[in-house]
Design a protein around this motif. Sequence first.
Motif, PDB file in Angstrom:
ATOM      1  N   SER A  30       0.849  -1.183   0.000  1.00 19.13           N
ATOM      2  CA  SER A  30       0.000   0.000   0.000  1.00 19.13           C
ATOM      3  C   SER A  30       0.886   1.235   0.000  1.00 19.13           C
ATOM      4  N   THR A  31       0.537   2.214  -0.824  1.00 23.48           N
ATOM      5  CA  THR A  31       1.320   3.446  -0.904  1.00 23.48           C
ATOM      6  C   THR A  31       0.430   4.580  -1.383  1.00 23.48           C
ATOM      7  N   CYS A  32       0.923   5.764  -1.354  1.00 23.20           N
ATOM      8  CA  CYS A  32       0.161   6.906  -1.829  1.00 23.20           C
ATOM      9  C   CYS A  32       1.020   7.749  -2.753  1.00 23.20           C
ATOM     10  N   ALA A  33       0.374   8.552  -3.557  1.00 20.08           N
ATOM     11  CA  ALA A  33       1.084   9.400  -4.516  1.00 20.08           C
ATOM     12  C   ALA A  33       0.351  10.715  -4.663  1.00 20.08           C
ATOM     13  N   VAL A  34       1.141  11.781  -4.787  1.00 24.03           N
ATOM     14  CA  VAL A  34       0.577  13.101  -5.022  1.00 24.03           C
ATOM     15  C   VAL A  34       0.276  13.227  -6.507  1.00 24.03           C
ATOM     16  N   LYS A  35      -0.863  13.780  -6.817  1.00 24.06           N
ATOM     17  CA  LYS A  35      -1.258  13.945  -8.213  1.00 24.06           C
ATOM     18  C   LYS A  35      -0.171  14.688  -8.988  1.00 24.06           C
ATOM     19  N   ARG A  36       0.145  14.148 -10.181  1.00 26.38           N
ATOM     20  CA  ARG A  36       1.132  14.677 -11.111  1.00 26.38           C
ATOM     21  C   ARG A  36       2.572  14.457 -10.644  1.00 26.38           C
ATOM     22  N   SER A  37       2.750  13.634  -9.640  1.00 25.82           N
ATOM     23  CA  SER A  37       4.097  13.263  -9.213  1.00 25.82           C
ATOM     24  C   SER A  37       4.495  11.956  -9.899  1.00 25.82           C
ATOM     25  N   THR A  38       5.652  11.428  -9.554  1.00 26.17           N
ATOM     26  CA  THR A  38       6.135  10.152 -10.097  1.00 26.17           C
ATOM     27  C   THR A  38       6.153   9.117  -8.982  1.00 26.17           C
ATOM     28  N   LEU A  39       5.594   7.965  -9.243  1.00 29.16           N
ATOM     29  CA  LEU A  39       5.492   6.896  -8.254  1.00 29.16           C
ATOM     30  C   LEU A  39       6.187   5.647  -8.786  1.00 29.16           C
ATOM     31  N   THR A  40       6.986   5.012  -7.943  1.00 23.91           N
ATOM     32  CA  THR A  40       7.692   3.788  -8.320  1.00 23.91           C
ATOM     33  C   THR A  40       7.175   2.634  -7.475  1.00 23.91           C
ATOM     34  N   GLY A 129       4.148 -22.267 -16.137  1.00 28.57           N
ATOM     35  CA  GLY A 129       4.980 -21.207 -15.581  1.00 28.57           C
ATOM     36  C   GLY A 129       4.266 -19.883 -15.427  1.00 28.57           C
ATOM     37  N   HIS A 130       2.952 -19.808 -15.724  1.00 29.34           N
ATOM     38  CA  HIS A 130       2.205 -18.557 -15.544  1.00 29.34           C
ATOM     39  C   HIS A 130       1.908 -18.329 -14.061  1.00 29.34           C
ATOM     40  N   TYR A 131       1.988 -17.029 -13.662  1.00 29.49           N
ATOM     41  CA  TYR A 131       1.686 -16.755 -12.261  1.00 29.49           C
ATOM     42  C   TYR A 131       1.331 -15.286 -12.074  1.00 29.49           C
ATOM     43  N   THR A 132       0.324 -15.004 -11.193  1.00 31.06           N
ATOM     44  CA  THR A 132      -0.092 -13.652 -10.823  1.00 31.06           C
ATOM     45  C   THR A 132      -0.190 -13.561  -9.307  1.00 31.06           C
ATOM     46  N   ASN A 133       0.409 -12.546  -8.741  1.00 33.79           N
ATOM     47  CA  ASN A 133       0.267 -12.309  -7.301  1.00 33.79           C
ATOM     48  C   ASN A 133      -1.004 -11.489  -7.096  1.00 33.79           C
ATOM     49  N   ARG A 134      -2.009 -12.088  -6.470  1.00 32.83           N
ATOM     50  CA  ARG A 134      -3.308 -11.435  -6.343  1.00 32.83           C
ATOM     51  C   ARG A 134      -3.318 -10.339  -5.279  1.00 32.83           C
ATOM     52  N   THR A 135      -2.301 -10.303  -4.443  1.00 32.49           N
ATOM     53  CA  THR A 135      -2.262  -9.261  -3.404  1.00 32.49           C
ATOM     54  C   THR A 135      -2.159  -7.885  -4.038  1.00 32.49           C
ATOM     55  N   GLY A 136      -1.174  -7.716  -4.916  1.00 31.92           N
ATOM     56  CA  GLY A 136      -1.001  -6.453  -5.611  1.00 31.92           C
ATOM     57  C   GLY A 136      -0.573  -5.306  -4.702  1.00 31.92           C
ATOM     58  N   VAL A 137      -0.530  -4.119  -5.291  1.00 35.42           N
ATOM     59  CA  VAL A 137      -0.159  -2.892  -4.573  1.00 35.42           C
ATOM     60  C   VAL A 137      -1.314  -1.911  -4.680  1.00 35.42           C
ATOM     61  N   ASN A 138      -1.832  -1.486  -3.524  1.00 34.88           N
ATOM     62  CA  ASN A 138      -2.936  -0.535  -3.485  1.00 34.88           C
ATOM     63  C   ASN A 138      -2.389   0.891  -3.507  1.00 34.88           C
ATOM     64  N   VAL A 139      -2.717   1.650  -4.553  1.00 35.50           N
ATOM     65  CA  VAL A 139      -2.225   3.025  -4.720  1.00 35.50           C
ATOM     66  C   VAL A 139      -3.338   4.005  -4.368  1.00 35.50           C
ATOM     67  N   ARG A 140      -3.009   4.966  -3.497  1.00 34.96           N
ATOM     68  CA  ARG A 140      -3.946   6.018  -3.115  1.00 34.96           C
ATOM     69  C   ARG A 140      -3.419   7.342  -3.642  1.00 34.96           C
ATOM     70  N   VAL A 141      -4.186   8.002  -4.495  1.00 42.83           N
ATOM     71  CA  VAL A 141      -3.778   9.259  -5.106  1.00 42.83           C
ATOM     72  C   VAL A 141      -4.321  10.418  -4.285  1.00 42.83           C
ATOM     73  N   VAL A 142      -3.437  11.327  -3.923  1.00 40.06           N
ATOM     74  CA  VAL A 142      -3.809  12.496  -3.140  1.00 40.06           C
ATOM     75  C   VAL A 142      -3.779  13.707  -4.057  1.00 40.06           C
ATOM     76  N   ALA A 143      -4.904  14.389  -4.192  1.00 37.61           N
ATOM     77  CA  ALA A 143      -5.000  15.551  -5.086  1.00 37.61           C
ATOM     78  C   ALA A 143      -5.107  16.838  -4.264  1.00 37.61           C
ATOM     79  N   GLY A 144      -4.538  17.911  -4.798  1.00 37.02           N
ATOM     80  CA  GLY A 144      -4.675  19.224  -4.166  1.00 37.02           C
ATOM     81  C   GLY A 144      -3.925  19.363  -2.862  1.00 37.02           C
ATOM     82  N   THR A 145      -3.003  18.467  -2.561  1.00 40.50           N
ATOM     83  CA  THR A 145      -2.253  18.582  -1.319  1.00 40.50           C
ATOM     84  C   THR A 145      -1.091  19.549  -1.478  1.00 40.50           C
ATOM     85  N   LYS A 146      -0.677  20.111  -0.393  1.00 37.34           N
ATOM     86  CA  LYS A 146       0.440  21.041  -0.389  1.00 37.34           C
ATOM     87  C   LYS A 146       1.684  20.344   0.164  1.00 37.34           C
TER      88      LYS A 146
END
Length: 345
Positions: A30-40, A129-146
């Motif tokens: 789980s992670t968050c990102a500011v709108k228009r920023s770069t997230l890795t 050999g096919h495989y998918t991790n169903r957990t994944g990464v939850n991204v939360r986008v924060v808009a209008g933050t300072k």
Amino acid sequence: MSVYDEVTLWSFMFLLAGAVGQTVIYPFTSTCAVKRSTLTLLCSFTPLKSFNEGGREVPLKIVRVRWCQNHELCQGTTPSVYDSKSTKNDPRYQYLGDMKTNCTLQIRDVQERDNRTFRFRMEADNAAGHYTNRTGVNVRVVAGTKMRIISSSEDKKFRGNETVTLLCTSVCTFHQLEVTWFKDGHALSETGLSLHLGPLTAKDSGNYTCALKANQNTLSEPYSLQVEAGADVNLPLIVGVVFGVLLAVITLILILFIIKRKLAAAEDQSAAGGEMEQKHPDQTYSIIMKPAKPEEEEEAHQQGTSQAVEDISYAAVQFKPKKQKSRHMEDADEAVVYSSLASRG
């Protein structure tokens, strides 16, 4: 999480992957990102090396990797944000991984539609050999933050030659941001999250702000930094000047002392020479004269005796008695004198 903790976690994940075989690992789910920023989105995977078919081991090779939004399996015709087999991928999504162990995805210019769960899938040259991790990464986008500035020091007033580090941050802490720093409204060349200032001078005083490079609406509140006037003294320069002055003074004192010693020695030598000449002229002359030989000593002795007799005769001639002598006595005296003179001849 610190860099050390992150490395430790990754090492543990790789060891775990080697133990169980086929895995996909997300250091942060789980992670968050500011709108228009770069997230890795950091990601690593361990593919299945082979599978058993009819009692024999068949090697496997990864031939396709994909990233999808929200879909649990990310397979078939499911839309992908990145597909190694596709030529129509959205340029905002950059795959930084490979086909072996790294599956990192970078999202540039984050938008509100990226407020999703992202999952990675690997596909081999055999379905085994096919495989998918169903957990994944939850991204939360924060808009209008300072953005906001955090200082390494609680004080906002500093003295010259001190240092301070300003950190530009936001409510999201699990991604790298490319920011722009400003001083009194003018952009600085630094683009990193931290701004190091020092040794401080009065010129560093001012109001500092920061914002996402791609979104100036995130401009932070100003951070006022003040360097006390007259406090930005160059201490090494002062020490050098003081040392130079002291060295010059000590050198001058030594020179004067040496000159005084030389003058005193010259005066003592001159005084000693004059005293010797006054007290011992005869002795000095006698030392210089060559000692006489025995024959010369005898001749000198005889000459001295003759000189003594002559002096006596001369004294007798010059002597005038107080009483007038008789004629008879004068004749006798003249005879004595004559006999004396005759003996000298």
